[in-house]
Design a protein around this motif. Sequence first.
Motif, short mmCIF file in Angstrom:
data_model
loop_
_atom_site.label_atom_id
_atom_site.label_comp_id
_atom_site.label_asym_id
_atom_site.label_seq_id
_atom_site.Cartn_x
_atom_site.Cartn_y
_atom_site.Cartn_z
N GLY A 287 27.84 40.80 41.83
CA GLY A 287 29.19 41.13 42.29
C GLY A 287 30.23 40.74 41.27
N LEU A 288 30.03 39.60 40.64
CA LEU A 288 30.96 39.14 39.60
C LEU A 288 30.90 40.06 38.39
CD1 LEU A 288 32.93 36.83 39.32
CD2 LEU A 288 31.14 35.48 38.29
N ALA A 289 29.70 40.48 38.01
CA ALA A 289 29.55 41.40 36.88
C ALA A 289 30.21 42.74 37.20
CB ALA A 289 28.08 41.58 36.54
N ARG B 258 33.97 42.36 36.84
CA ARG B 258 34.37 42.32 35.42
C ARG B 258 34.31 43.70 34.80
NH1 ARG B 258 31.12 36.88 34.21
NH2 ARG B 258 32.78 35.42 34.75
N ALA B 259 33.29 44.47 35.13
CA ALA B 259 33.17 45.83 34.60
C ALA B 259 34.32 46.70 35.09
CB ALA B 259 31.83 46.43 35.00
N LEU B 260 34.67 46.58 36.35
CA LEU B 260 35.78 47.35 36.90
C LEU B 260 37.10 46.95 36.25
CD1 LEU B 260 36.83 49.45 38.88
CD2 LEU B 260 36.96 47.65 40.60
N ARG B 261 37.30 45.65 36.07
CA ARG B 261 38.52 45.17 35.41
C ARG B 261 38.61 45.71 33.99
NH1 ARG B 261 38.14 39.65 35.72
NH2 ARG B 261 39.03 39.72 37.81
N ALA B 262 37.49 45.75 33.28
CA ALA B 262 37.48 46.28 31.92
C ALA B 262 37.86 47.76 31.90
CB ALA B 262 36.12 46.06 31.28
#
Length: 84
Positions: free
Chosen positions: A7-9, A12-16
């Motif tokens: 979920g954290l990954a 982070r991918a969505l934020r990027a």
Amino acid sequence: MAATASGLAARRALRALVTGAWQSQCVRAAAGLGLAGHLAAGPATSAGLAAACGADEPHLRRLLRVLAAMGVLAEDDGHRYSLT
């Protein structure tokens, strides 16, 4: 609720994806102003950099802080910026 590693990954991918466009524009602005060349001699304040590249200091300070948050630049306790 504890966040899982996947979920954290995913976050982070969505934020990027969401911030990628403006981050690349910040790097482009820094390159256009020649910030790396001005910082090659060593750390400098936002006021010193603004004078060196002919930029508006408050706007440049915001750009420098974003670049530092991105890890492109480093900011020390004296609010001086340097290359990473």
